[in-house]
Every structure is written in C-alpha cells, then in structure tokens.
Design a protein around this motif. Sequence first.
Motif, PDB file in Angstrom:
ATOM      1  N   MET A   1      38.165  40.666  47.962  1.00 32.71           N
ATOM      2  CA  MET A   1      37.448  39.557  47.644  1.00 32.71           C
ATOM      3  C   MET A   1      37.335  39.709  45.965  1.00 32.71           C
ATOM      4  O   MET A   1      37.293  40.601  45.571  1.00 32.71           O
ATOM      5  CB  MET A   1      36.132  39.661  48.304  1.00 32.71           C
ATOM      6  CG  MET A   1      35.101  38.555  47.593  1.00 32.71           C
ATOM      7  SD  MET A   1      33.297  38.592  48.308  1.00 32.71           S
ATOM      8  CE  MET A   1      33.630  39.151  50.052  1.00 32.71           C
ATOM      9  N   LYS A   2      37.781  38.404  45.396  1.00 33.62           N
ATOM     10  CA  LYS A   2      37.588  38.180  43.793  1.00 33.62           C
ATOM     11  C   LYS A   2      36.173  37.676  43.468  1.00 33.62           C
ATOM     12  O   LYS A   2      35.533  37.137  44.029  1.00 33.62           O
ATOM     13  CB  LYS A   2      38.658  37.024  43.702  1.00 33.62           C
ATOM     14  CG  LYS A   2      40.129  37.518  43.969  1.00 33.62           C
ATOM     15  CD  LYS A   2      40.529  38.525  43.018  1.00 33.62           C
ATOM     16  CE  LYS A   2      42.091  38.758  43.300  1.00 33.62           C
ATOM     17  NZ  LYS A   2      42.548  39.844  42.708  1.00 33.62           N
ATOM     18  N   ILE A   3      35.602  38.498  42.350  1.00 32.76           N
ATOM     19  CA  ILE A   3      34.229  38.087  41.977  1.00 32.76           C
ATOM     20  C   ILE A   3      34.891  38.320  40.197  1.00 32.76           C
ATOM     21  O   ILE A   3      35.746  38.759  39.935  1.00 32.76           O
ATOM     22  CB  ILE A   3      33.473  39.192  42.113  1.00 32.76           C
ATOM     23  CG1 ILE A   3      33.684  40.720  41.695  1.00 32.76           C
ATOM     24  CG2 ILE A   3      32.925  38.973  43.613  1.00 32.76           C
ATOM     25  CD1 ILE A   3      32.557  41.552  42.101  1.00 32.76           C
ATOM     26  N   LYS A   4      33.687  37.961  39.590  1.00 35.74           N
ATOM     27  CA  LYS A   4      34.058  37.826  38.000  1.00 35.74           C
ATOM     28  C   LYS A   4      33.631  39.240  37.594  1.00 35.74           C
ATOM     29  O   LYS A   4      32.550  39.703  37.721  1.00 35.74           O
ATOM     30  CB  LYS A   4      33.115  36.908  37.428  1.00 35.74           C
ATOM     31  CG  LYS A   4      33.189  36.697  35.776  1.00 35.74           C
ATOM     32  CD  LYS A   4      32.425  35.610  35.319  1.00 35.74           C
ATOM     33  CE  LYS A   4      33.141  34.091  35.477  1.00 35.74           C
ATOM     34  NZ  LYS A   4      32.527  33.360  34.694  1.00 35.74           N
ATOM     35  N   CYS A   5      34.497  39.638  36.624  1.00 39.39           N
ATOM     36  CA  CYS A   5      34.163  40.992  36.042  1.00 39.39           C
ATOM     37  C   CYS A   5      33.061  40.972  34.984  1.00 39.39           C
ATOM     38  O   CYS A   5      33.128  40.230  34.242  1.00 39.39           O
ATOM     39  CB  CYS A   5      35.381  41.443  35.461  1.00 39.39           C
ATOM     40  SG  CYS A   5      35.176  43.027  34.389  1.00 39.39           S
ATOM     41  N   PRO A   6      31.915  41.757  34.809  1.00 40.79           N
ATOM     42  CA  PRO A   6      30.712  41.493  34.265  1.00 40.79           C
ATOM     43  C   PRO A   6      31.278  42.071  32.592  1.00 40.79           C
ATOM     44  O   PRO A   6      30.501  41.723  31.825  1.00 40.79           O
ATOM     45  CB  PRO A   6      29.939  42.492  34.861  1.00 40.79           C
ATOM     46  CG  PRO A   6      30.357  43.549  35.289  1.00 40.79           C
ATOM     47  CD  PRO A   6      31.671  42.684  36.081  1.00 40.79           C
ATOM     48  N   LYS A   7      32.246  42.540  32.533  1.00 41.16           N
ATOM     49  CA  LYS A   7      32.663  43.114  31.030  1.00 41.16           C
ATOM     50  C   LYS A   7      33.624  42.136  30.474  1.00 41.16           C
ATOM     51  O   LYS A   7      33.318  41.614  29.394  1.00 41.16           O
ATOM     52  CB  LYS A   7      33.230  44.672  31.316  1.00 41.16           C
ATOM     53  CG  LYS A   7      32.276  45.599  31.402  1.00 41.16           C
ATOM     54  CD  LYS A   7      32.850  47.183  31.225  1.00 41.16           C
ATOM     55  CE  LYS A   7      31.960  48.013  31.567  1.00 41.16           C
ATOM     56  NZ  LYS A   7      32.478  49.303  31.477  1.00 41.16           N
ATOM     57  N   CYS A   8      34.894  41.866  31.256  1.00 41.02           N
ATOM     58  CA  CYS A   8      35.747  41.165  30.346  1.00 41.02           C
ATOM     59  C   CYS A   8      35.881  39.598  31.077  1.00 41.02           C
ATOM     60  O   CYS A   8      36.590  38.832  30.305  1.00 41.02           O
ATOM     61  CB  CYS A   8      37.085  41.692  30.473  1.00 41.02           C
ATOM     62  SG  CYS A   8      37.968  41.660  32.350  1.00 41.02           S
ATOM     63  N   LYS A   9      35.187  39.255  31.906  1.00 43.68           N
ATOM     64  CA  LYS A   9      35.054  37.770  32.654  1.00 43.68           C
ATOM     65  C   LYS A   9      36.299  37.613  33.192  1.00 43.68           C
ATOM     66  O   LYS A   9      36.406  36.244  33.831  1.00 43.68           O
ATOM     67  CB  LYS A   9      34.464  37.133  31.642  1.00 43.68           C
ATOM     68  CG  LYS A   9      33.385  37.034  31.041  1.00 43.68           C
ATOM     69  CD  LYS A   9      32.167  37.484  31.982  1.00 43.68           C
ATOM     70  CE  LYS A   9      30.821  37.594  30.857  1.00 43.68           C
ATOM     71  NZ  LYS A   9      29.983  38.597  31.623  1.00 43.68           N
ATOM     72  N   GLU A  10      36.892  38.398  33.453  1.00 46.51           N
ATOM     73  CA  GLU A  10      38.390  38.209  34.381  1.00 46.51           C
ATOM     74  C   GLU A  10      37.985  38.434  35.734  1.00 46.51           C
ATOM     75  O   GLU A  10      37.045  38.747  36.182  1.00 46.51           O
ATOM     76  CB  GLU A  10      39.541  39.117  33.755  1.00 46.51           C
ATOM     77  CG  GLU A  10      40.002  38.669  32.551  1.00 46.51           C
ATOM     78  CD  GLU A  10      40.691  37.488  32.133  1.00 46.51           C
ATOM     79  OE1 GLU A  10      41.104  36.862  33.057  1.00 46.51           O
ATOM     80  OE2 GLU A  10      40.394  36.832  31.111  1.00 46.51           O
ATOM     81  N   TYR A  18      32.197  46.089  50.421  1.00 43.86           N
ATOM     82  CA  TYR A  18      31.243  46.014  49.199  1.00 43.86           C
ATOM     83  C   TYR A  18      31.067  47.405  48.611  1.00 43.86           C
ATOM     84  O   TYR A  18      29.854  47.864  48.281  1.00 43.86           O
ATOM     85  CB  TYR A  18      30.066  45.529  49.787  1.00 43.86           C
ATOM     86  CG  TYR A  18      29.940  43.954  50.048  1.00 43.86           C
ATOM     87  CD1 TYR A  18      29.906  43.036  49.089  1.00 43.86           C
ATOM     88  CD2 TYR A  18      30.445  43.768  51.353  1.00 43.86           C
ATOM     89  CE1 TYR A  18      29.996  41.478  49.303  1.00 43.86           C
ATOM     90  CE2 TYR A  18      30.507  42.140  51.760  1.00 43.86           C
ATOM     91  CZ  TYR A  18      30.389  41.415  50.886  1.00 43.86           C
ATOM     92  OH  TYR A  18      30.593  39.752  51.042  1.00 43.86           O
ATOM     93  N   SER A  19      31.960  48.337  48.961  1.00 44.21           N
ATOM     94  CA  SER A  19      31.656  49.525  48.284  1.00 44.21           C
ATOM     95  C   SER A  19      32.037  49.898  46.925  1.00 44.21           C
ATOM     96  O   SER A  19      31.439  50.746  46.123  1.00 44.21           O
ATOM     97  CB  SER A  19      32.583  50.626  49.106  1.00 44.21           C
ATOM     98  OG  SER A  19      33.895  50.458  48.872  1.00 44.21           O
ATOM     99  N   VAL A  20      33.112  48.966  46.226  1.00 47.83           N
ATOM    100  CA  VAL A  20      33.285  49.511  45.022  1.00 47.83           C
ATOM    101  C   VAL A  20      33.977  47.993  44.457  1.00 47.83           C
ATOM    102  O   VAL A  20      34.558  47.137  45.056  1.00 47.83           O
ATOM    103  CB  VAL A  20      34.677  50.482  44.795  1.00 47.83           C
ATOM    104  CG1 VAL A  20      35.784  50.053  45.476  1.00 47.83           C
ATOM    105  CG2 VAL A  20      34.751  50.884  43.670  1.00 47.83           C
ATOM    106  N   VAL A  21      33.784  47.854  43.020  1.00 44.50           N
ATOM    107  CA  VAL A  21      34.262  46.772  42.447  1.00 44.50           C
ATOM    108  C   VAL A  21      35.195  47.340  41.275  1.00 44.50           C
ATOM    109  O   VAL A  21      34.919  48.344  40.592  1.00 44.50           O
ATOM    110  CB  VAL A  21      33.098  45.953  41.364  1.00 44.50           C
ATOM    111  CG1 VAL A  21      33.735  44.905  40.694  1.00 44.50           C
ATOM    112  CG2 VAL A  21      32.172  45.466  42.313  1.00 44.50           C
TER     113      VAL A  21
END
Length: 69
Positions: A1-10, A18-21
């Motif tokens: 599933m795609k989510i927004k990266c909190p560091k680079c916003k990509e 839901y174990s790892v991003v």
Amino acid sequence: MKIKCPKCKEDADLAMDYSVVKCSSCDLDMSYGEYVKFVAHNESKYSDILGDYASSTEGHTSGSLDEWD
C-alpha cells in the motif's frame, strides 16, 4: 500500500501487515509504530493520534507526547 514518506514526501510502501514502512527515494526503513511516532512528533496536526497507541491515557490528554518520550 502506498503512503506518504514523512522524510521526503514521496510515495513510500507500507507492508500489507502494517509491519514496516519503506521508501525507495530516501531509503527510509522503519516499523509502522516508529512511523506513527515520527509523524506525530514532526507534524503537529497528527499529534492526537498518539492517544490511539498509548497503553493508558489516564491522567493525560489525548495526543500527549509524554508517553512516547
């Protein structure tokens, strides 16, 4: 599933369990719990989500960062 990266916003990938991003743009690699904590600490509009992850909110207002520091 795609989510927004909190560091680079990509776009980052969230594992189906839901174990790892992971983000291939900036090499972000953290657990979902660490991701929630990171977002809550760095984006004030999301700080209230910490109440959903705290073991007990008795004596604390929802969104208190006290349980996470």
